[in-house]
Motif scaffolding. Sequence first.
Motif, PDB file in Angstrom:
ATOM      1  N   PRO A 218       0.815  -1.224   0.000  1.00  0.00           N
ATOM      2  CA  PRO A 218       0.000   0.000   0.000  1.00  0.00           C
ATOM      3  C   PRO A 218       0.847   1.273   0.000  1.00  0.00           C
ATOM      4  O   PRO A 218       0.406   2.301  -0.522  1.00  0.00           O
ATOM      5  N   ALA A 219       2.044   1.206   0.543  1.00  0.00           N
ATOM      6  CA  ALA A 219       2.910   2.394   0.546  1.00  0.00           C
ATOM      7  C   ALA A 219       3.320   2.755  -0.878  1.00  0.00           C
ATOM      8  O   ALA A 219       3.393   3.926  -1.245  1.00  0.00           O
ATOM      9  N   VAL A 220       3.585   1.734  -1.690  1.00  0.00           N
ATOM     10  CA  VAL A 220       3.916   1.990  -3.093  1.00  0.00           C
ATOM     11  C   VAL A 220       2.711   2.582  -3.822  1.00  0.00           C
ATOM     12  O   VAL A 220       2.823   3.530  -4.598  1.00  0.00           O
ATOM     13  N   VAL A 221       1.540   2.030  -3.550  1.00  0.00           N
ATOM     14  CA  VAL A 221       0.318   2.522  -4.200  1.00  0.00           C
ATOM     15  C   VAL A 221       0.136   4.010  -3.907  1.00  0.00           C
ATOM     16  O   VAL A 221      -0.159   4.810  -4.804  1.00  0.00           O
ATOM     17  N   GLU A 222       0.337   4.395  -2.661  1.00  0.00           N
ATOM     18  CA  GLU A 222       0.113   5.783  -2.278  1.00  0.00           C
ATOM     19  C   GLU A 222       1.237   6.704  -2.738  1.00  0.00           C
ATOM     20  O   GLU A 222       1.097   7.927  -2.709  1.00  0.00           O
ATOM     21  N   SER A 223       2.347   6.115  -3.170  1.00  0.00           N
ATOM     22  CA  SER A 223       3.504   6.937  -3.530  1.00  0.00           C
ATOM     23  C   SER A 223       3.443   7.456  -4.961  1.00  0.00           C
ATOM     24  O   SER A 223       4.265   8.256  -5.372  1.00  0.00           O
TER      25      SER A 223
ATOM     26  N   ALA B  42      -1.071   3.058  -8.867  1.00  0.00           N
ATOM     27  CA  ALA B  42      -0.715   1.748  -9.402  1.00  0.00           C
ATOM     28  C   ALA B  42       0.153   1.037  -8.369  1.00  0.00           C
ATOM     29  O   ALA B  42       0.649   1.651  -7.421  1.00  0.00           O
ATOM     30  N   ALA B  43       0.337  -0.287  -8.595  1.00  0.00           N
ATOM     31  CA  ALA B  43       1.064  -1.064  -7.597  1.00  0.00           C
ATOM     32  C   ALA B  43       2.562  -1.094  -7.844  1.00  0.00           C
ATOM     33  O   ALA B  43       3.315  -1.638  -7.033  1.00  0.00           O
ATOM     34  N   ASP B  44       2.992  -0.529  -8.980  1.00  0.00           N
ATOM     35  CA  ASP B  44       4.437  -0.379  -9.159  1.00  0.00           C
ATOM     36  C   ASP B  44       4.706   0.918  -9.919  1.00  0.00           C
ATOM     37  O   ASP B  44       3.875   1.376 -10.719  1.00  0.00           O
ATOM     38  N   PRO B  45       5.864   1.539  -9.685  1.00  0.00           N
ATOM     39  CA  PRO B  45       6.143   2.878 -10.228  1.00  0.00           C
ATOM     40  C   PRO B  45       6.196   2.904 -11.757  1.00  0.00           C
ATOM     41  O   PRO B  45       5.801   3.896 -12.376  1.00  0.00           O
ATOM     42  N   GLU B  46       6.652   1.802 -12.384  1.00  0.00           N
ATOM     43  CA  GLU B  46       6.774   1.796 -13.834  1.00  0.00           C
ATOM     44  C   GLU B  46       5.392   1.848 -14.490  1.00  0.00           C
ATOM     45  O   GLU B  46       5.151   2.644 -15.400  1.00  0.00           O
ATOM     46  N   SER B  47       4.502   0.992 -14.045  1.00  0.00           N
ATOM     47  CA  SER B  47       3.141   1.028 -14.578  1.00  0.00           C
ATOM     48  C   SER B  47       2.528   2.396 -14.346  1.00  0.00           C
ATOM     49  O   SER B  47       1.845   2.954 -15.218  1.00  0.00           O
ATOM     50  N   ALA B  48       2.764   2.929 -13.168  1.00  0.00           N
ATOM     51  CA  ALA B  48       2.199   4.230 -12.824  1.00  0.00           C
ATOM     52  C   ALA B  48       2.637   5.272 -13.844  1.00  0.00           C
ATOM     53  O   ALA B  48       1.834   6.093 -14.318  1.00  0.00           O
ATOM     54  N   GLU B  49       3.895   5.223 -14.196  1.00  0.00           N
ATOM     55  CA  GLU B  49       4.427   6.191 -15.152  1.00  0.00           C
ATOM     56  C   GLU B  49       3.751   6.018 -16.523  1.00  0.00           C
ATOM     57  O   GLU B  49       3.267   6.991 -17.118  1.00  0.00           O
ATOM     58  N   ASP B  50       3.659   4.777 -16.976  1.00  0.00           N
ATOM     59  CA  ASP B  50       3.021   4.506 -18.264  1.00  0.00           C
ATOM     60  C   ASP B  50       1.548   4.917 -18.259  1.00  0.00           C
ATOM     61  O   ASP B  50       1.028   5.470 -19.232  1.00  0.00           O
ATOM     62  N   MET B  51       0.907   4.622 -17.176  1.00  0.00           N
ATOM     63  CA  MET B  51      -0.514   4.963 -17.077  1.00  0.00           C
ATOM     64  C   MET B  51      -0.726   6.474 -17.092  1.00  0.00           C
ATOM     65  O   MET B  51      -1.656   6.980 -17.727  1.00  0.00           O
ATOM     66  N   SER B  52       0.135   7.192 -16.394  1.00  0.00           N
ATOM     67  CA  SER B  52      -0.058   8.641 -16.328  1.00  0.00           C
ATOM     68  C   SER B  52       0.166   9.268 -17.701  1.00  0.00           C
ATOM     69  O   SER B  52      -0.456  10.276 -18.045  1.00  0.00           O
ATOM     70  N   VAL B  53       1.025   8.667 -18.478  1.00  0.00           N
ATOM     71  CA  VAL B  53       1.216   9.146 -19.856  1.00  0.00           C
ATOM     72  C   VAL B  53      -0.082   9.000 -20.657  1.00  0.00           C
ATOM     73  O   VAL B  53      -0.533   9.934 -21.338  1.00  0.00           O
TER      74      VAL B  53
END
Lengths: 360, 360, 360, 360
Positions: free
Chosen positions: C174-179, C184-195
């Motif tokens: 959950p700390a990664v999710v909130e970060s 997202a559950a990992d920073p790489e996906s988060a980056e792709d998704m935000s794009v």
Amino acid sequence: MSSSFGSVFKVSTWGESHGVGVGVVIDGCPAGVPLTTEQIQKELDRRRPGQSDIVTPRNEEDRVEILSGVLDGVTLGTPIALSVRNKDHQSSAYNEMQHTYRPSHADYCYDAKYGLRAWAGGGRASARETIGRVAAGAVAKAMAQALYPQLQVIGWVQQVHTVFCHVQPAEVDPAVVESNIVRAADPESAEDMSVVIREARAKGDSVGGVVACTVRNCPVGLGDPVFDKLEATLAHAMLSIPACKGFEIGSGFGAPALRGSEHNDPYYMDGERVRTRTNNSGGVQGGISNGEDINIRLAFKPTATLMVPQNTVNDEHVEVQLRGKGRHDPCVLPRAVPVVEAMAWLVVADHILRQRSARI
Amino acid sequence: MSSSFGSVFKVSTWGESHGVGVGVVIDGCPAGVPLTTEQIQKELDRRRPGQSDIVTPRNEEDRVEILSGVLDGVTLGTPIALSVRNKDHQSSAYNEMQHTYRPSHADYCYDAKYGLRAWAGGGRASARETIGRVAAGAVAKAMAQALYPQLQVIGWVQQVHTVFCHVQPAEVDPAVVESNIVRAADPESAEDMSVVIREARAKGDSVGGVVACTVRNCPVGLGDPVFDKLEATLAHAMLSIPACKGFEIGSGFGAPALRGSEHNDPYYMDGERVRTRTNNSGGVQGGISNGEDINIRLAFKPTATLMVPQNTVNDEHVEVQLRGKGRHDPCVLPRAVPVVEAMAWLVVADHILRQRSARI
Amino acid sequence: MSSSFGSVFKVSTWGESHGVGVGVVIDGCPAGVPLTTEQIQKELDRRRPGQSDIVTPRNEEDRVEILSGVLDGVTLGTPIALSVRNKDHQSSAYNEMQHTYRPSHADYCYDAKYGLRAWAGGGRASARETIGRVAAGAVAKAMAQALYPQLQVIGWVQQVHTVFCHVQPAEVDPAVVESNIVRAADPESAEDMSVVIREARAKGDSVGGVVACTVRNCPVGLGDPVFDKLEATLAHAMLSIPACKGFEIGSGFGAPALRGSEHNDPYYMDGERVRTRTNNSGGVQGGISNGEDINIRLAFKPTATLMVPQNTVNDEHVEVQLRGKGRHDPCVLPRAVPVVEAMAWLVVADHILRQRSARI
Amino acid sequence: MSSSFGSVFKVSTWGESHGVGVGVVIDGCPAGVPLTTEQIQKELDRRRPGQSDIVTPRNEEDRVEILSGVLDGVTLGTPIALSVRNKDHQSSAYNEMQHTYRPSHADYCYDAKYGLRAWAGGGRASARETIGRVAAGAVAKAMAQALYPQLQVIGWVQQVHTVFCHVQPAEVDPAVVESNIVRAADPESAEDMSVVIREARAKGDSVGGVVACTVRNCPVGLGDPVFDKLEATLAHAMLSIPACKGFEIGSGFGAPALRGSEHNDPYYMDGERVRTRTNNSGGVQGGISNGEDINIRLAFKPTATLMVPQNTVNDEHVEVQLRGKGRHDPCVLPRAVPVVEAMAWLVVADHILRQRSARI
């Protein structure tokens, strides 16, 4: 939307007087309650017609069958379905009432509400509907006493027409109540009351009265403020019984005659237990049981169906006369006692389960 | 699980006496009902403290705010949230009661049920809780009268201690009721009652009484057999009001004094309309309204909080004496009238909507 | 009749997007739960608009106020009313939509159902309504964790448009999710998704996705057969969230691809504990939790309000074009995560209390 | 507290697989609906075991009896009780399972929840429980079609294991569905699916699949925001069916693959009627029906009971092996179709009645 009662311990009754049968489904009885057909039958036998010469001679065995929810004498936590088949219905006695409204009965209002009705035997408005309540009440009692073995609900006939039974609630002995056909709390009153009932019947007339009920050894804390106060749910339960016209708890309509300094119930310590010196509260304060006896009283009107001619109208809105036929109780009180007790058990059982969510 | 009332027209009240405020959410009011803040405020002003010298001097404006569910003076069909802020609470007057149980009040039972309580001002058990009811009742009234403009609910004080007001329900004029501080149905009774109330207050004592209520021009067919009979839901509603100890409909506890042949209400035709010659039924037969006036009576006990010393116990279970402080009504009856009316409106409004599903 | 949820732990939300405010009343929270404004505010801050550049810029502080039911940081067992005032609503942006129906939005259906609607900001159909859910969810969480401190509900964004996050439910931190701003559950996906989200916004378009949610350390035995199975109430809860189009538990729509011999979860003993080797069941069997992680997935459609012209009709039933105004999320997923978690907490808290009545 | 479903049109099912029987009470069906035993029996015959060689050979006639609520072929407005007696139960086949938990079945969870269970035939967790649903669904259908004769609910098997049926929802012909033993929407798929099912059965294994369902000619305006959105109550209904693992409406889990500009359903005028060009919404917007077909899909897992040995534990928490006995469907899909339809009818019927209170 209307034949269900209870919040956690929920019952749904069904059945018409001259239909296939009557019954109830109980959804919300916890698993692990010892329960036998005999326990339920015993209570049904108490409300059965034909028990004595002062009640209706309709001859119904009212044998209950447990259809589900119980295995090897123990509840499963799943719905408990109970059913009683109708046997001795004589619909022909109702032919005249098919189109004519009995005064002070439900006939006209059912037609006005639903556009049709099961006219034979009063249909759903028959007192026969209370079989489902009594059967469910027996299950509620089994559940409640499994948790609180000392818990008792005792009803009795306190008044028939102008004859009163003066035994105090705390002094009522259920064995005495069951030993007389009226279900009065003392044999003398019972005798006087049965005379009044027989007189009414002889004239084709009827009489009403008061049923009192006391709950002993009720755990402290039952009742859910603000709308589901213990007395509010009791009043709901009791006023849903056919012919009931009034409800009192504790001092009831006698309360106004007392000043606050007379009416208040002073607390004192009885060993470890907080108790009150008097019980004008009727065992409930702020909507919550305080551990004292819960005392209620219920007014019942005289039976509406009479064997004398009455003015009324029919379903074509023509004024006519009607003389009742069929078999009826000249006084519902004796058979109302187990119904009142059943409704009290349903309320108490439901609040026992609701109380489990009161604290973290 | 307990602060909600109603089946289709559902209300949920909230709030403690000395908390931030009190209020209600109404979920189930149909769209299209004309509704203004003024309509609600008017009813709240009737139950407001400080209206006269015979009620509590607590000075609360009780200004209601509509937070949702209404746009441009019309309901949206979405939940209607109403809120009133508490202003003039003086919690210090309650310091002594933080640990000492007032006799016949809810203090002990709340502690026993929940393990803690909002001691100041009675918390949730305060009569202040009824603000949410009165506000919701005003909405119910708006909805019901939008459909049935002739529909009326009229409450009045029929008895204070041993003073009675003998005006018949059908003769009660709401303008007269609102013209006197007691809310009696005639000025003479009002005068006598106010004397009794002032006497009680002077002694630090209190008195109870009876509120009567009549519903006029009720549509035929309201009430849901078997458990939600109209009288059963009315009884539930009324017994949930603080200090209410008894409920009667029609003949009530007077029913047993009559034989069936005297009690039955004969039907006749009044033009196109089926009516009854008498109204011992109180407007309800078989749990369903028959179009006659619905007449009910409610017993209220004397206020529990007294300004004289009383024996009691504290939360350490030690016997002590307590003399009440704070500001209290020596008689709740005058301010109970709008609460009784509100509860009647809630019941009637709910049954009006439930009736929409009675027929195909 | 529709803005309430839960059986014992009952919540009623209220409020329109551009009205006075939004809020919730919780009726049925047990007494004794430690609860502060901060606990609730923390969850509201997670769903607040304006947290990042990929969500709506509407600037709302969304400060919650506890109006009742809590004293000195502990729940009283009485209704808990929570309220948030609306501040930054700009109704003028909606002028055009007053009479024109946004495609795939609730406008037309509200008009068809209620005959009118609060057009500004979407009224009751606005995502702003979820504030009441998140606030209530925080209370449910406080209650549930007071009883089961290890109990956890963790939501995350598993898919945005065609970008997937492949972290297994049991591995989600959950700390990664909130970060990350996408949750997202990992920073790489988060980056792709935000794009992907920024691209959609740049075009005035929108994207949808999948939120996954896992409940860890759930007690065995939650869920009420047959209609209120744990997965049934979870599905009800989740499909009530705006824009949700699908629900899966465990194997979900992947179940058909497996044979029974592959899909069944074999039991084994893990010390004293009965466990399953696999978890295709998603932590629920027969509608009852088995102690394994409860894994669910929810499909969300792309936001309906677009900044490009669309064909539609108006309330006079004339075909017109509409280009959205106002401030909207090009992707609801990041802010849906706390809403999904809140609904899961509401379901779990309710079942925890219901379970108290499962056994005698 | 768990075997009841619906808000106005309420049903309560009861019964264990190897008990006396199964049934349902419907409380809230309006008066005046034409209803015969045959209408109900017809639907029960569709879910009856023993219809073909690809379902369980348990030989049950499943004859329904109407016990109450209907007179002369018309509903009375009172509770409708329906009952089916169990006949062909062979409990001995379950002896081994009395103490051993079948993997992915309800056995362990029932024990954990209730402390006991009706082990024979799966007790309450048996698919036999769905008889009450199908019987009640037939009543709901009768009521709904009495009001909206064009209203139709059509279910079919869209997928078995990896075999798909590609007929579009709008093209499905219920006569074709009923003409093949799988209940697929075209005969070719049906043939392929039945091969897969027979293969699974031959190996003692099982397969799952997808049931699709469409509601045609649904009136506009059904569904109660915010918690009882039409899709939310449908999801609740469907996930309460044994073995259901997923629910989709409209675009479902396919929604994320589309951008908002692709997913939105543009409005247009079709004569007097507001319609949408596409139907990604699945007939529901903002939780309310918009008059387009309501399209849902449901994932079902493969049957848990297998005729091959599986690792598991017993009720003394010892690891053991179990090989299933008894008579089971190698694939529940064909018989799930009438259950899915019944649940859809229950939801639609309830919302039709709820809608009657949406406007003044």
